[in-house]
Design a protein around this motif. Structure first.
Motif, short mmCIF file in Angstrom:
data_model
loop_
_atom_site.label_atom_id
_atom_site.label_comp_id
_atom_site.label_asym_id
_atom_site.label_seq_id
_atom_site.Cartn_x
_atom_site.Cartn_y
_atom_site.Cartn_z
N TYR A 295 13.15 26.08 -1.93
CA TYR A 295 12.28 25.05 -1.37
C TYR A 295 10.94 25.02 -2.11
CZ TYR A 295 9.31 22.41 1.73
OH TYR A 295 8.44 21.47 2.22
N VAL A 296 10.39 26.18 -2.45
CA VAL A 296 9.14 26.21 -3.21
C VAL A 296 9.33 25.52 -4.56
CG1 VAL A 296 7.45 27.72 -4.31
CG2 VAL A 296 8.33 28.28 -2.04
N PHE A 297 10.49 25.74 -5.20
CA PHE A 297 10.79 25.08 -6.46
C PHE A 297 10.84 23.56 -6.27
CE2 PHE A 297 14.27 23.20 -9.00
CZ PHE A 297 13.68 23.26 -10.25
N VAL B 296 13.70 12.84 -4.00
CA VAL B 296 15.01 13.48 -3.93
C VAL B 296 14.85 14.99 -3.91
CG1 VAL B 296 17.19 13.82 -5.14
CG2 VAL B 296 16.19 11.54 -5.00
N TYR B 297 13.98 15.52 -4.75
CA TYR B 297 13.72 16.97 -4.76
C TYR B 297 13.23 17.44 -3.39
CZ TYR B 297 14.25 18.39 -9.66
OH TYR B 297 14.77 18.74 -10.86
N LEU B 298 12.24 16.74 -2.84
CA LEU B 298 11.67 17.17 -1.56
C LEU B 298 12.68 17.05 -0.43
CD1 LEU B 298 9.13 18.15 -0.12
CD2 LEU B 298 8.50 15.76 0.28
N ALA B 299 13.47 15.96 -0.42
CA ALA B 299 14.46 15.77 0.64
C ALA B 299 15.52 16.86 0.58
CB ALA B 299 15.10 14.40 0.53
N ILE B 300 16.00 17.17 -0.62
CA ILE B 300 17.03 18.20 -0.75
C ILE B 300 16.47 19.58 -0.40
CG2 ILE B 300 18.51 19.40 -2.43
CD1 ILE B 300 18.92 16.75 -3.83
N GLY B 301 15.22 19.83 -0.81
CA GLY B 301 14.61 21.11 -0.45
C GLY B 301 14.47 21.28 1.04
N LEU B 302 14.01 20.23 1.74
CA LEU B 302 13.90 20.30 3.20
C LEU B 302 15.26 20.46 3.86
CD1 LEU B 302 11.17 17.58 3.83
CD2 LEU B 302 10.94 20.04 4.19
N TYR B 303 16.25 19.74 3.34
CA TYR B 303 17.60 19.83 3.92
C TYR B 303 18.14 21.25 3.82
CZ TYR B 303 22.65 19.22 4.34
OH TYR B 303 23.95 19.34 4.72
N VAL B 304 18.01 21.86 2.66
CA VAL B 304 18.51 23.22 2.47
C VAL B 304 17.72 24.20 3.33
CG1 VAL B 304 18.77 25.09 0.80
CG2 VAL B 304 19.37 22.76 0.15
N LEU B 305 16.39 24.03 3.40
CA LEU B 305 15.57 24.96 4.17
C LEU B 305 15.87 24.88 5.66
CD1 LEU B 305 13.23 27.02 4.00
CD2 LEU B 305 11.67 25.12 4.42
N SER C 176 8.37 20.80 -7.84
CA SER C 176 8.91 19.69 -8.61
C SER C 176 8.44 18.35 -8.04
CB SER C 176 10.44 19.75 -8.62
OG SER C 176 10.88 20.97 -9.17
N PHE C 177 8.31 18.28 -6.72
CA PHE C 177 7.80 17.05 -6.11
C PHE C 177 6.40 16.76 -6.60
CE2 PHE C 177 5.21 15.20 -2.71
CZ PHE C 177 5.87 13.99 -2.52
N ILE C 178 5.54 17.77 -6.65
CA ILE C 178 4.18 17.57 -7.14
C ILE C 178 4.20 17.18 -8.61
CG2 ILE C 178 1.98 18.74 -7.54
CD1 ILE C 178 2.58 20.46 -5.08
N LEU C 179 5.09 17.81 -9.40
CA LEU C 179 5.15 17.54 -10.82
C LEU C 179 5.54 16.09 -11.11
CD1 LEU C 179 5.17 18.50 -13.79
CD2 LEU C 179 7.53 19.24 -13.44
N TYR C 180 6.51 15.57 -10.37
CA TYR C 180 7.03 14.23 -10.68
C TYR C 180 6.36 13.12 -9.86
CZ TYR C 180 10.67 16.90 -12.98
OH TYR C 180 11.36 17.77 -13.79
N ALA C 181 5.67 13.45 -8.76
CA ALA C 181 5.06 12.41 -7.92
C ALA C 181 3.58 12.19 -8.23
CB ALA C 181 5.21 12.77 -6.44
N PHE C 182 2.91 13.19 -8.86
CA PHE C 182 1.48 13.05 -9.14
C PHE C 182 1.31 12.52 -10.57
CE2 PHE C 182 -0.44 16.31 -5.97
CZ PHE C 182 0.28 15.73 -4.96
N HIS C 183 0.56 11.41 -10.70
CA HIS C 183 0.32 10.80 -12.01
C HIS C 183 -1.14 10.38 -12.11
CE1 HIS C 183 4.57 10.68 -13.12
NE2 HIS C 183 4.82 10.29 -11.87
#
Length: 1013
Positions: A185-187, A163-172, A191-198
């Motif tokens: 978009y950088v934020f 959701v973070y990445l999709a919204i960032g791309l949409y706004v950009l 956030s995508f890296i923070l929540y997607a990497f485990h």
């Protein structure tokens, strides 16, 4: 200010990082899905003598085995498990198990990974108890059956990351030029890296990259968020002044990153240390989020600009809605080592999605004026929908129950189920009118303003459609819109008539609330920003502050500031050609009387109203154009009649029954028949049989038909030559209603052409005769003079005189005879005739080759003949055609003298309806500048002939060209320097001509042979 190269470099870098992050997240997900990590569900931390359980959630393997918070794990004994029924049972005896002491969390993790999922492990634990009022430590044992680690939270976080990445791309992509869009978009990417990497626990290179990328994202993301909050509405100069302060925001994250590095590489990486660092990370995250929310709230309270105030209002509330549940139900329990129910933890995680939603809403600036309205309307419709659904299913269930009970008593057992289905369907059908009534009442209660607007819109639309006068229509628009929408300023801009390939221009034609000075100077306005027909155009233009439209060029900015209108809405209509929509007018509107902007509902209704207005304006314009076209049609009809009557060509038309319907003035003169005598009469009563025969022959043909040089007798007995064109006469439905006949009298032109042809012929022959006289008479005169002088000298010598005098007399006679021939040629230039007969081309060429046998042999020239045995004959003068062949061969022979030997190739063939003769030699060829002049009279390249060559007169090819033209043929020359020259002659073949047997046999005998003559 970034340069174009910097922007492109940054875009490429972001694209590479985005693709890399997305690829690593997929690899991480696949690795985690393929590896099931065992767990007992306890949060362990190092303590003196072992591992202490500080959180033991319920319904975990450890809790079911009797382990509680505070127990200290000292050792693990592990072994295989056998499954009997639903309960796993140990196979080995306790004495065979290996006991491993537990002093560090890493040792514990290795041991349970060694045991594997669905295996069992025997824990040795110490528990603090109280016995007889005295504290004591008791040793206990527990058998724990390890289960796969529950990674549901990881999947939820990955969903949040997407959701973070999709919204960032949409706004950009939608508003890449908007302030802070790149930062946002950088934020989102961080956030995508923070929540997607485990970290999965596989401990390979990919796991190391995922771990450190997650740690780096955790260190940077809170600082990016607070940086965004502090600089969101700041001016450029202020941002430069505070650049040092912005860099300080990233120092805590950098410190945490250093601590993580030291904990892995220099310190003892115990579980307690890592847990404390996790607590510090989330405390840092929550603190920055709370500070950012306070910054948004303070700026919202201080902001005076309406649009930015709405942005900050939505950002502050959205941030609070994110920070509160996340901090209360996730961060604080983590800091206190509290055991929180899993449902609250998931709610806290899901609340993070609200943060990018609010940010994107603010950056894109989409319907910011309706945030409160949308929130209130959403709640209202949610409650109304829930009530309707409950009532609906209640009625359906009750009806179905009653129908089922009745079916159970009265229907056969096999039809009871079908009766229940029929009852439900009947209840649904009966409930639909009730649902519609309730929905209408809810709309009336909660949306009265919109319904009133719709009623006003329908009434206004009816009035607009009934108006056909453009001025009255526009006046009605600027009068009713302020009353309907309570606006203070309204203007209507009308598009000029569209010109193909040109951009549409607008002009102000009516206004309300604008001063007379503005209306009077509207011609000088630059309205180029009203370009709604481009592909990426919006449905309307909104200016928060018309005096500060900085994105427009200076002339357009002055226009926007002078008009002081906030909204520009296009009135679009369907294009007559090409499809799609075009803007026929633009409505300009200001604020309401209270100084408020319009809501999105107002703008939507205004866009709908603009469609009605566009159709009404188009209808008014069409009505005005129709009146103009009627006037133009009348004028054009008169004009066309004048053209038909004035042209110097006869024109008349007949209907499908061949009756004459029109007859112009030129037909009266040319055909000597008045219009009154020709109209309405059948064609066969006016024209002769010759014309009717050709007319009937062409009747069945489609399209345009032409009779060239047709001899048309007139009623006066005179015969005229004319080009007659017959074409179908079509109506607007492209149906034939008759025929139109155009008669172009070319009698005078034909006579002039004959005279011109004769003049050109005489001129050419005269030019030739002059050349011959010049070139022949001079040597003849010399010969005659010297012959006479020689005769006088021999008079004294009786012996020689008697012997030579007859010879000299013959020479004198022949010179006079040659002179007479030249004079006869000059006389022929004045008048002459040529007799044409059937000519066998192959025989003519063979005879010519034999005639020139001696000359060609002496010049060491070989003749190769390829004669088509099926060649038809042509119509021509044999002597002149033989002269053409002689000229071709002799010219080739002279050209080959430079080589000392050579070959001439002569071939014949048939091409469609013509006979082709090809003369080719392998001589030196001719350059292009010589090839262009070869047909000019007296142009020769043999003015200084070599030994064995003839001196040229420049008339050979000129005479040849004239003979070929006289025979209706063509001649083409091609030459390549160093390779040779070719002459291609085409003569019309005699129709239906077949070769004679003798000709064929003779030609076949020479076919393909090389004849050395």
């Amino acid at each position: 200010m970034k340069t174009g190269s910097q922007t492109r470099l940054l875009a490429i870098l972001l694209a590479v990082v985005t693709l890399a992050a997305f690829g690593l997240s997929i690899a991480n997900l696949m690795q985690e899905s393929s590896y099931a990590a065992p767990t007992d569900g306890v949060h362990w931390a190092e303590t003196e003598g072992g591992l202490r359980a500080y959180i033991v959630p319920k319904d975990t393997p450890a809790y079911r085995a009797g382990i509680r918070t505070g127990d200290v794990l000292t050792a693990i004994r592990h072994g295989d498990v056998a499954f009997g029924g639903d309960v796993p049972m140990p196979l080995e005896r306790p004495s065979e198990r290996e006991s491993v002491p537990m002093l560090k969390l890493s040792s514990f993790e290795r041991e349970i990974e060694r045991s594997g999922v669905w295996s069992h492990a025997s824990y040795s634990l110490l528990r603090n108890t109280v016995s007889n009022g005295r504290p004591m430590v008791r040793e206990i044992a527990a058998v724990v059956y390890l289960e796969p680690t529950d990674r549901t939270d990881h999947y939820v976080q990955r969903l949040i990351a997407l959701v973070y990445l999709a919204i960032g791309l949409y706004v950009l992509l939608r508003r890449w030029t908007a302030p802070k869009s790149m930062h946002f978009y950088v934020f989102c990417l961080d956030s995508f890296i923070l929540y997607a990497f485990h970290y999965s626990g596989v401990l390979d290179g990919l796991d190391q990259v995922i771990l450190w990328a997650n740690i780096l994202a955790m260190a940077v993301q809170p600082a990016l968020f607070l940086h965004f909050a502090v600089s969101f509405t700041g001016e450029g100069s202020r941002q430069k002044t505070w650049r040092f302060f912005y860099s300080l925001l990233y120092l805590p994250g950098a410190a945490l990153l250093v601590l993580r590095f030291l904990s892995f590489h220099l310190w003892s990486s115990t579980g307690r240390l890592q847990h404390r660092l996790d607590q510090i990370d989330y405390a840092y995250l929550a603190a920055y989020y709370i500070i950012a929310a306070l910054v948004f709230w303070i700026r919202y309270r201080r902001e005076q600009q309406p649009l930015q105030r709405q942005q900050l209002k939505w950002l502050s509330r959205g941030t609070l809605m994110t920070v509160f549940p996340f901090t209360a139900f996730y961060v604080i329990p983590l800091l206190l080592d509290a055991n929180v129910p899993g449902a609250l933890t998931k709610v806290a995680l899901l609340s993070i999605i609200l943060l990018p939603l609010t940010f994107s809403w603010a950056i894109v600036r989409y319907r910011l004026m309706d945030v409160d309205l949308i929130f209130k309307r959403g709640v209202t419709y949610t409650l109304a929908t829930a009530a309707l659904v409950g009532l609906y299913f209640g009625v359906v269930g009750l009806t179905a129950k009653m129908a089922s009970a009745m079916a159970a008593d009265r229907l056969p057992p096999g039809l009871r189920e079908w009766g229940l289905v029929a009852a439900i369907i009947a209840a649904a059908l009966l409930f639909d009118p009730l649902k519609r009534a309730i929905q209408a009442r809810v709309d009336r209660v909660f949306d009265q303003k919109r319904l009133d607007y719709r009623e006003t819109l329908v009434e206004f639309g009816r009035e607009l459609n009934a108006q056909t006068d453009l001025g009255a229509l526009v006046g009605s628009i600027v009068e009713r819109l302020p009353q309907t929408l309570l606006l203070t300023r309204v203007a209507v801009f009308l598009a000029d008539d569209e010109l193909p390939g040109q951009r549409t221009h607008f002009k102000l034609i009516a206004s309300h609330g604008l001063s007379k000075a503005i209306s009077d100077t509207s011609d000088r306005f630059d309205l180029g920003f009203l370009d709604f027909d481009r592909r990426d155009a919006d449905n309307h233009i909104f200016f928060e502050s018309p005096q500060a439209a900085l994105r427009l060029p200076e002339p357009q900015r002055q226009t926007v500031a002078t008009l002081d209108l906030n909204y520009y809405v296009p009135c679009r209509v369907a294009r007559h050609e090409g499809g799609g929509l075009s803007t026929i007018a633009v409505l300009g509107l200001g604020r309401t009387g209270e100084g408020d902007f319009l809501s999105s509902e107002d703008v939507e209704l205004l866009e709908s109203l603009a469609s009605y207005i566009g159709i009404a304006i188009q209808n008014a314009q069409l009505y005005r154009r129709l009146e103009q076209k009627i006037f133009d049609f009348e004028r054009l009809r008169d004009f066309n009649e004048n053209i038909v009557e004035s042209i110097n060509i006869g024109v008349f038309a007949v209907d499908l029954e061949d009756r004459i319907e029109s007859w112009n003035a030129q037909m009266e003169v040319m055909y000597a028949t008045p219009r009154a005598e020709a109209l309405r009469r059948p064609l066969n009563e006016v024209f002769p049989a010759e014309f009717l025969q050709e007319f009937d022959r062409l009747r069945a043909e489609q399209g345009l038909c032409t009779l060239y040089k047709f001899r048309l007798p007139t009623p006066t007995g005179e015969s005229r030559t004319a080009n007659i064109t017959i074409a179908p006469l079509l109506n607007r439905d492209f149906r034939a209603v008759g025929r139109i006949i155009i008669i172009d009298d070319i009698t005078d032109s034909i006579n002039m052409e004959k005279q011109l042809t004769q003049s050109e012929k005489l001129s050419s022959i005269g030019l030739l005769a002059a050349g011959v006289a010049h070139e022949v008479n001079t040597p003849l005169a010399v010969i005659s003079s010297y012959t006479q002088m020689l005769g006088k000298q021999l008079r004294g010598d009786e012996a020689n005189h008697a012997r030579l005098q007859p010879v000299l007399e013959k020479i004198t006679q022949q010179t006079f005879r040659a002179s007479e021939i030249v004079n006869g040629l000059l006389n022929f230039a004045r008048m002459g005739t040529v007799d044409f007969a059937r000519v066998d081309v192959n025989a003519m060429l063979r005879d010519t080759a034999l005639l020139l046998e001696h000359q060609l042999r002496s010049g060491r020239v070989a003749v190769e003949m390829h004669l088509d045995p099926q060649l038809p004959a042509i119509s021509g003068n044999l002597g002149k055609l033989q002269q053409v062949a002689v000229n071709m061969m002799m010219n080739a022979k002279d050209a080959l003298q430079d080589k000392g030997s050579g070959r001439i190739k002569i071939s014949t063939s048939r091409t469609s309806d013509s006979v082709e003769i090809l003369f080719e030699d392998d001589g030196p060829g001719m350059p292009p500048e010589v090839l262009r002049k070869i047909y000019d009279p007296f142009f020769t390249t043999k003015s200084n002939p070599k030994e064995g060559q003839r001196k040229g007169t420049g008339l050979g090819l000129a005479v040849t060209y004239g003979i070929v033209q006289e025979h209706g043929g063509t001649i083409e020359a091609s030459s390549t320097v160093g390779e040779g020259t070719a002459f291609r002659l085409l003569f019309p073949a005699i129709e239906n001509e077949r070769p004679r047997p003798s000709d064929s046999s003779t030609a076949a005998g020479l076919e393909g042979k090389v004849v050395h003559v």
